[in-house]
Motif scaffolding. Structure first.
Motif, PDB file in Angstrom:
ATOM      1  N   HIS A 131      70.351 -12.227  49.129  1.00  0.00           N
ATOM      2  CA  HIS A 131      69.367 -11.679  48.088  1.00  0.00           C
ATOM      3  C   HIS A 131      68.666 -12.750  47.760  1.00  0.00           C
ATOM      4  O   HIS A 131      68.740 -13.816  47.108  1.00  0.00           O
ATOM      5  N   MET A 132      67.534 -12.503  47.919  1.00  0.00           N
ATOM      6  CA  MET A 132      66.164 -13.414  47.745  1.00  0.00           C
ATOM      7  C   MET A 132      65.187 -12.545  46.892  1.00  0.00           C
ATOM      8  O   MET A 132      64.444 -11.450  47.552  1.00  0.00           O
ATOM      9  N   ARG A 133      64.672 -13.364  45.681  1.00  0.00           N
ATOM     10  CA  ARG A 133      63.500 -12.647  45.009  1.00  0.00           C
ATOM     11  C   ARG A 133      62.729 -13.721  44.536  1.00  0.00           C
ATOM     12  O   ARG A 133      63.085 -15.101  44.325  1.00  0.00           O
ATOM     13  N   ARG A 134      61.640 -13.437  43.819  1.00  0.00           N
ATOM     14  CA  ARG A 134      60.704 -14.082  42.890  1.00  0.00           C
ATOM     15  C   ARG A 134      61.594 -14.992  41.882  1.00  0.00           C
ATOM     16  O   ARG A 134      62.377 -14.288  41.076  1.00  0.00           O
ATOM     17  N   GLU A 135      61.417 -16.139  41.728  1.00  0.00           N
ATOM     18  CA  GLU A 135      62.230 -16.764  40.630  1.00  0.00           C
ATOM     19  C   GLU A 135      61.485 -16.800  39.216  1.00  0.00           C
ATOM     20  O   GLU A 135      60.298 -16.666  39.369  1.00  0.00           O
ATOM     21  N   LYS A 159      61.233 -23.664  44.093  1.00  0.00           N
ATOM     22  CA  LYS A 159      60.821 -23.153  42.935  1.00  0.00           C
ATOM     23  C   LYS A 159      60.231 -21.930  42.884  1.00  0.00           C
ATOM     24  O   LYS A 159      60.287 -21.263  41.700  1.00  0.00           O
ATOM     25  N   ARG A 160      59.715 -21.252  44.083  1.00  0.00           N
ATOM     26  CA  ARG A 160      59.043 -20.051  43.818  1.00  0.00           C
ATOM     27  C   ARG A 160      60.235 -19.064  44.093  1.00  0.00           C
ATOM     28  O   ARG A 160      60.000 -17.834  43.471  1.00  0.00           O
ATOM     29  N   TYR A 161      61.086 -19.044  44.933  1.00  0.00           N
ATOM     30  CA  TYR A 161      62.286 -18.153  45.033  1.00  0.00           C
ATOM     31  C   TYR A 161      63.394 -18.437  44.716  1.00  0.00           C
ATOM     32  O   TYR A 161      63.996 -19.646  44.811  1.00  0.00           O
ATOM     33  N   HIS A 162      64.327 -17.227  44.257  1.00  0.00           N
ATOM     34  CA  HIS A 162      65.595 -17.429  43.666  1.00  0.00           C
ATOM     35  C   HIS A 162      66.331 -17.017  44.798  1.00  0.00           C
ATOM     36  O   HIS A 162      66.253 -15.664  45.100  1.00  0.00           O
ATOM     37  N   LEU A 163      67.395 -17.621  45.552  1.00  0.00           N
ATOM     38  CA  LEU A 163      68.320 -17.151  46.732  1.00  0.00           C
ATOM     39  C   LEU A 163      69.622 -17.340  46.598  1.00  0.00           C
ATOM     40  O   LEU A 163      70.224 -18.402  46.121  1.00  0.00           O
ATOM     41  N   GLY A 187      52.040 -15.722  50.739  1.00  0.00           N
ATOM     42  CA  GLY A 187      51.871 -15.437  49.375  1.00  0.00           C
ATOM     43  C   GLY A 187      53.104 -15.308  48.681  1.00  0.00           C
ATOM     44  O   GLY A 187      54.319 -15.647  48.595  1.00  0.00           O
ATOM     45  N   ASP A 188      52.898 -13.950  47.627  1.00  0.00           N
ATOM     46  CA  ASP A 188      54.199 -13.556  47.025  1.00  0.00           C
ATOM     47  C   ASP A 188      55.046 -12.440  47.798  1.00  0.00           C
ATOM     48  O   ASP A 188      54.603 -11.391  48.136  1.00  0.00           O
ATOM     49  N   LEU A 200      66.811  -5.458  54.161  1.00  0.00           N
ATOM     50  CA  LEU A 200      65.943  -4.572  53.237  1.00  0.00           C
ATOM     51  C   LEU A 200      65.094  -5.522  52.748  1.00  0.00           C
ATOM     52  O   LEU A 200      65.241  -6.526  52.242  1.00  0.00           O
ATOM     53  N   LEU A 201      63.715  -4.772  52.821  1.00  0.00           N
ATOM     54  CA  LEU A 201      62.736  -5.531  52.001  1.00  0.00           C
ATOM     55  C   LEU A 201      62.038  -4.679  51.030  1.00  0.00           C
ATOM     56  O   LEU A 201      61.794  -3.304  51.386  1.00  0.00           O
ATOM     57  N   TYR A 202      61.297  -5.058  50.077  1.00  0.00           N
ATOM     58  CA  TYR A 202      61.131  -3.922  48.936  1.00  0.00           C
ATOM     59  C   TYR A 202      60.138  -4.635  47.924  1.00  0.00           C
ATOM     60  O   TYR A 202      60.268  -5.929  47.527  1.00  0.00           O
ATOM     61  N   ASP A 203      59.057  -3.964  47.500  1.00  0.00           N
ATOM     62  CA  ASP A 203      58.086  -4.323  46.474  1.00  0.00           C
ATOM     63  C   ASP A 203      58.283  -3.847  45.248  1.00  0.00           C
ATOM     64  O   ASP A 203      58.603  -2.467  45.386  1.00  0.00           O
TER      65      ASP A 203
END
Length: 244
Positions: A131-135, A159-163, A187-188, A200-203
């Motif tokens: 699971h990877m998301r914005r930190e 720093k940008r992503y929490h994995l 980018g984001d 699975l990818l989602y915004d």
């Protein structure tokens, strides 16, 4: 005559209240009509998009996506989970499902509904749960007390992503320097989950329909960048995992 003025005043107040409630009711009806119109336009636009991509369009979810993919965090969060405006089929030789997705949390006045655009894609490997998301600031606080995520040589990416991943080595194998460079340039990035043969990818917002193309492009890039030795170690000899 002395009682006439209060009576007229009270009557005027009653008329004002009636007018106020009528305006509120008219506003609510207008919002409902507007919502119905926008929902119809979205369905029609997604049906056209599906046709352009050679996919099947379903207004209602024919796959029971929340149950079928309950092993993903997105599909096990909250309550009242549902998918709609589903586009499914093959792009190239890869099975894909694209959809609007939502779930709710809380109840009553405290209930909040969250909306997503999601892409479910078959992979040629059996992946570890990832699971990877914005930190967020809360992740940084958690790191201070020892609950850290996986960090990489790229300080900017870390720093940008929490994995998180059940297999740290697998995470390093997938997120090699070239892929990290690509994702930083995006980018984001959307939230990413892997589990078994599925990506699975989602915004976490309702964006323009063109965002589905972005989800597909990022997903395809991730899958194509899987190293050969990972394909050899974890390969399943096909790309049908997305709808199994």
């Amino acid at each position: 005559m002395e009682n006439a003025i209060p009576f007229v005043f009270a009557g005027g107040m009653g008329a004002c209240q009636c007018m106020f409630f009528a305006l509120v009711a008219a506003g609510i009806i207008a919002l409902i009509i507007f919502g119905i119109k926008k929902a119809r336009e979205r369905r029609e636009a997604m049906a056209r998009m599906a046709a352009q991509w050679g996919l099947q369009y379903y207004e209602k979810d024919p796959f029971d996506i929340p149950s079928r993919y309950a092993h993903f965090d997105l599909c096990s969060s909250g309550h009242s989970r549902s998918a709609s405006n589903v586009m499914a089929g093959k792009i190239g030789d890869r099975d894909v499902i694209l959809c609007d997705y939502q779930y709710s949390s809380g109840s009553g006045k405290d209930e909040t509904t969250y909306f997503f655009q999601a892409a479910i894609m078959a992979m040629p490997i059996l992946a570890a749960r990832m699971h990877m998301r914005r930190e967020s600031i809360f992740d940084r606080v958690a790191a201070w007390v020892g609950h850290d995520d996986i960090n990489f040589e790229s300080e900017e990416f870390s720093k940008r992503y929490h994995l998180k991943c059940d297999d740290r080595k697998f995470a390093y194998d997938i997120f090699h320097a070239r892929l990290i460079e690509y994702l930083l340039a995006c980018g984001d990035c959307p939230t990413l989950e892997m589990n078994g043969p599925t990506l699975l990818l989602y915004d976490t917002s309702r964006k323009k329909l063109e965002n589905f193309q972005r989800l597909l492009d990022i997903g395809q890039k991730i899958i194509r960048s899987i190293p050969e030795y990972v394909l050899h170690q974890r390969g399943i000899g096909g790309t049908q995992g997305g709808q199994t």
